[in-house]
Motif scaffolding. Structure first.
Motif, mmCIF file in Angstrom:
data_model
loop_
_atom_site.group_PDB
_atom_site.id
_atom_site.type_symbol
_atom_site.label_atom_id
_atom_site.label_comp_id
_atom_site.label_asym_id
_atom_site.label_seq_id
_atom_site.Cartn_x
_atom_site.Cartn_y
_atom_site.Cartn_z
ATOM 1 N N GLN A 109 0.844 -1.202 0.000
ATOM 2 C CA GLN A 109 0.000 0.000 0.000
ATOM 3 C C GLN A 109 0.876 1.246 0.000
ATOM 4 O O GLN A 109 1.814 1.366 0.792
ATOM 5 C CB GLN A 109 -0.929 0.016 1.206
ATOM 6 C CG GLN A 109 -1.973 1.129 1.153
ATOM 7 C CD GLN A 109 -2.911 1.127 2.337
ATOM 8 O OE1 GLN A 109 -2.485 1.348 3.465
ATOM 9 N NE2 GLN A 109 -4.198 0.879 2.081
ATOM 10 N N ASP A 110 0.567 2.164 -0.896
ATOM 11 C CA ASP A 110 1.348 3.392 -1.043
ATOM 12 C C ASP A 110 0.387 4.559 -1.187
ATOM 13 O O ASP A 110 -0.822 4.386 -1.291
ATOM 14 C CB ASP A 110 2.264 3.289 -2.267
ATOM 15 C CG ASP A 110 3.457 4.225 -2.178
ATOM 16 O OD1 ASP A 110 3.437 5.120 -1.320
ATOM 17 O OD2 ASP A 110 4.404 4.065 -2.979
ATOM 18 N N GLY A 111 0.956 5.746 -1.244
ATOM 19 C CA GLY A 111 0.121 6.921 -1.439
ATOM 20 C C GLY A 111 0.290 7.939 -0.340
ATOM 21 O O GLY A 111 1.187 7.815 0.501
ATOM 22 N N PRO A 112 -0.528 8.966 -0.347
ATOM 23 C CA PRO A 112 -1.659 9.145 -1.277
ATOM 24 C C PRO A 112 -1.205 9.643 -2.649
ATOM 25 O O PRO A 112 -0.142 10.231 -2.790
ATOM 26 C CB PRO A 112 -2.513 10.189 -0.561
ATOM 27 C CG PRO A 112 -1.526 10.983 0.242
ATOM 28 C CD PRO A 112 -0.471 10.021 0.681
ATOM 29 N N ASN A 113 -2.047 9.382 -3.664
ATOM 30 C CA ASN A 113 -1.762 9.861 -5.012
ATOM 31 C C ASN A 113 -2.277 11.293 -5.163
ATOM 32 O O ASN A 113 -2.667 11.937 -4.188
ATOM 33 C CB ASN A 113 -2.387 8.925 -6.050
ATOM 34 C CG ASN A 113 -3.884 8.759 -5.854
ATOM 35 O OD1 ASN A 113 -4.528 9.583 -5.187
ATOM 36 N ND2 ASN A 113 -4.450 7.711 -6.429
ATOM 37 N N ASP A 114 -2.283 11.773 -6.378
ATOM 38 C CA ASP A 114 -2.705 13.161 -6.613
ATOM 39 C C ASP A 114 -4.153 13.413 -6.195
ATOM 40 O O ASP A 114 -4.533 14.552 -5.883
ATOM 41 C CB ASP A 114 -2.533 13.518 -8.100
ATOM 42 C CG ASP A 114 -1.073 13.539 -8.506
ATOM 43 O OD1 ASP A 114 -0.219 13.663 -7.594
ATOM 44 O OD2 ASP A 114 -0.773 13.401 -9.711
ATOM 45 N N ALA A 115 -4.944 12.350 -6.204
ATOM 46 C CA ALA A 115 -6.348 12.498 -5.803
ATOM 47 C C ALA A 115 -6.540 12.314 -4.305
ATOM 48 O O ALA A 115 -7.668 12.397 -3.807
ATOM 49 C CB ALA A 115 -7.211 11.485 -6.566
ATOM 50 N N GLY A 116 -5.442 12.056 -3.607
ATOM 51 C CA GLY A 116 -5.532 11.879 -2.157
ATOM 52 C C GLY A 116 -5.906 10.478 -1.730
ATOM 53 O O GLY A 116 -6.239 10.259 -0.563
ATOM 54 N N ASP A 117 -5.842 9.512 -2.644
ATOM 55 C CA ASP A 117 -6.234 8.143 -2.331
ATOM 56 C C ASP A 117 -5.004 7.253 -2.170
ATOM 57 O O ASP A 117 -3.979 7.438 -2.831
ATOM 58 C CB ASP A 117 -7.119 7.574 -3.448
ATOM 59 C CG ASP A 117 -8.399 8.367 -3.616
ATOM 60 O OD1 ASP A 117 -8.949 8.824 -2.586
ATOM 61 O OD2 ASP A 117 -8.842 8.530 -4.774
ATOM 62 N N MET A 118 -5.123 6.253 -1.274
ATOM 63 C CA MET A 118 -4.092 5.234 -1.141
ATOM 64 C C MET A 118 -4.274 4.214 -2.253
ATOM 65 O O MET A 118 -5.391 3.990 -2.730
ATOM 66 C CB MET A 118 -4.183 4.559 0.227
ATOM 67 C CG MET A 118 -4.102 5.520 1.409
ATOM 68 S SD MET A 118 -2.554 6.444 1.473
ATOM 69 C CE MET A 118 -1.430 5.121 1.948
ATOM 70 N N PHE A 119 -3.193 3.590 -2.664
ATOM 71 C CA PHE A 119 -3.260 2.607 -3.742
ATOM 72 C C PHE A 119 -2.242 1.507 -3.500
ATOM 73 O O PHE A 119 -1.311 1.655 -2.695
ATOM 74 C CB PHE A 119 -2.996 3.288 -5.091
ATOM 75 C CG PHE A 119 -1.633 3.931 -5.188
ATOM 76 C CD1 PHE A 119 -0.546 3.234 -5.733
ATOM 77 C CD2 PHE A 119 -1.418 5.230 -4.740
ATOM 78 C CE1 PHE A 119 0.704 3.829 -5.806
ATOM 79 C CE2 PHE A 119 -0.166 5.826 -4.820
ATOM 80 C CZ PHE A 119 0.900 5.120 -5.357
ATOM 81 N N ASP A 120 -2.452 0.396 -4.176
ATOM 82 C CA ASP A 120 -1.537 -0.746 -4.073
ATOM 83 C C ASP A 120 -0.631 -0.790 -5.294
ATOM 84 O O ASP A 120 -1.060 -0.503 -6.410
ATOM 85 C CB ASP A 120 -2.319 -2.057 -3.963
ATOM 86 C CG ASP A 120 -3.060 -2.174 -2.634
ATOM 87 O OD1 ASP A 120 -2.623 -1.502 -1.672
ATOM 88 O OD2 ASP A 120 -4.056 -2.912 -2.567
ATOM 89 N N ARG A 121 0.617 -1.186 -5.079
ATOM 90 C CA ARG A 121 1.584 -1.325 -6.164
ATOM 91 C C ARG A 121 2.466 -2.529 -5.870
ATOM 92 O O ARG A 121 2.548 -2.994 -4.717
ATOM 93 C CB ARG A 121 2.448 -0.066 -6.266
ATOM 94 C CG ARG A 121 3.196 0.263 -4.995
ATOM 95 C CD ARG A 121 4.317 1.247 -5.210
ATOM 96 N NE ARG A 121 4.960 1.625 -3.946
ATOM 97 C CZ ARG A 121 5.836 0.866 -3.290
ATOM 98 N NH1 ARG A 121 6.175 -0.332 -3.767
ATOM 99 N NH2 ARG A 121 6.377 1.287 -2.162
ATOM 100 N N PRO A 122 3.148 -3.063 -6.885
ATOM 101 C CA PRO A 122 4.088 -4.169 -6.637
ATOM 102 C C PRO A 122 5.229 -3.716 -5.725
ATOM 103 O O PRO A 122 5.646 -2.557 -5.741
ATOM 104 C CB PRO A 122 4.592 -4.528 -8.035
ATOM 105 C CG PRO A 122 3.554 -4.013 -8.965
ATOM 106 C CD PRO A 122 2.987 -2.781 -8.321
ATOM 107 N N GLY A 123 5.726 -4.637 -4.921
ATOM 108 C CA GLY A 123 6.786 -4.320 -3.984
ATOM 109 C C GLY A 123 8.094 -3.964 -4.673
ATOM 110 O O GLY A 123 8.358 -4.369 -5.800
ATOM 111 N N ARG A 124 8.917 -3.199 -3.961
ATOM 112 C CA ARG A 124 10.242 -2.823 -4.427
ATOM 113 C C ARG A 124 11.284 -3.321 -3.429
ATOM 114 O O ARG A 124 10.967 -3.664 -2.286
ATOM 115 C CB ARG A 124 10.350 -1.305 -4.567
ATOM 116 C CG ARG A 124 9.322 -0.672 -5.490
ATOM 117 C CD ARG A 124 9.334 0.845 -5.316
ATOM 118 N NE ARG A 124 8.295 1.491 -6.118
ATOM 119 C CZ ARG A 124 7.831 2.715 -5.879
ATOM 120 N NH1 ARG A 124 8.298 3.404 -4.837
ATOM 121 N NH2 ARG A 124 6.895 3.239 -6.653
ATOM 122 N N LEU A 125 12.542 -3.311 -3.844
ATOM 123 C CA LEU A 125 13.611 -3.766 -2.963
ATOM 124 C C LEU A 125 13.696 -2.928 -1.694
ATOM 125 O O LEU A 125 14.102 -3.422 -0.637
ATOM 126 C CB LEU A 125 14.955 -3.730 -3.700
ATOM 127 C CG LEU A 125 15.153 -4.764 -4.806
ATOM 128 C CD1 LEU A 125 16.490 -4.544 -5.504
ATOM 129 C CD2 LEU A 125 15.077 -6.179 -4.244
#
Length: 288
Positions: A109-125
């Motif tokens: 889970q990452d964020g917030p984005n430009d719209a102020g919402d949290m979102f899921d993305r693939p993991g990073r190192l």
């Protein structure tokens, strides 16, 4: 006058030593009694990382990570463990591509984005290992009220009372693996409760858990995880492998610490020798 002072000095030393002697005797007598009434001491295992020159077994750490990922991570978190650690020197030493593939297998889970919402993305190192539960309350609700401990420092935090004179022997022998011994014993210590022992509702009997009633059911059994290197797929082997992995997570720089400590000891010995011969040289011509 001198006899009086000598007597007072002797009396003063006796008054100091007597309570210490009584305390040591009481502790020495009480330790076996506590051991008899409480839980048995875990068996001391042979660990590759034990001792001043110990090192982690890379293959064992990789197997331990597999057990953690497939079994333990469904309940336990590891907040201080990042995906990049899988490729760092002194650890399992996966390739960077392998560590990246593991990270991308999780949604973070990452964020917030430009719209102020949290979102899921693939993991990073750079991401930390994701927790299986969003918060402590959710973890307790899923585990019968028990909160699964975080794995980050568990192998260093857990221990057991050795008693007298065992703890003195451990000081001189530099034995520091009580935590791994306890974790291994706990994982293999699930048994049927003895006759007359009443288990609380939702608890399980474990020979090495304080009080013997543990909320966590037996997490792993023979043949549950498939190894590809031919290592026996037994409960005992699984327990050893995941315990070694937990020890590395708790102290990822163990090998570097031991190496630097050994180098410092060599330096101090050489330095002491140089100081001695310098002193002999400087004071050689001075009469005594």
């Amino acid at each position: 006058m001198s006899n009086t002072m000598s007597f007072r000095s002797t009396s003063f030393r006796s008054s100091l030593l007597r309570p210490l002697a009584i305390a040591a005797l009481a502790f020495g007598l009480a330790a076996p009694a506590l051991a008899a009434e409480g839980t048995p001491h875990p068996h001391r295992e042979e660990w590759s990382f034990a001792g001043p020159f110990g090192k982690f077994d890379r293959a064992q750490l990789q197997r331990g990570f597999q057990v953690f990922k497939e079994v333990c991570a469904s309940c336990h978190s590891a907040h201080l463990f990042a995906f990049r650690n899988l490729a760092q020197p002194g650890g399992p030493q996966f390739s960077e591509a392998q560590a990246k593939a593991v990270a991308e297998g999780y949604q973070i889970q990452d964020g917030p984005n430009d719209a102020g919402d949290m979102f899921d993305r693939p993991g990073r190192l750079s991401d930390r290992w994701p927790s299986p539960f969003p918060n402590e309350q959710a973890a307790r609700a899923s585990n019968g009220g028990a909160y699964p401990p975080d794995f980050s420092t568990l192998a260093k935090a857990r221990t057991y009372e050795v008693g007298f004179p065992g703890f003195l022997i451990d000081i001189f022998t530099q034995y520091q693996e009580q935590g791994p011994d306890y974790i291994h014993a706990l994982l293999v210590g699930y048994k049927e409760p003895p006759e007359g022992f009443t288990l609380p509702e939702g608890a399980h009997y474990n020979e090495y858990f304080p009080g013997h009633a543990i909320k966590m059911p037996q997490p792993i059994s023979d043949g549950q995880v498939t190894y590809t290197d031919g290592t026996p797929e037994t409960l005992d082997q699984y327990s050893r492998d995941v315990t070694a992995f937990m020890m590395w997570v708790a102290e990822p720089h163990l090998e570097a610490r031991k190496r630097i400590g050994f180098q410092v000891m060599i330096f101090l010995i050489i330095f002491a020798g140089l100081l001695y011969f310098t002193k002999k040289k400087v004071w050689k011509s001075v009469g005594h």
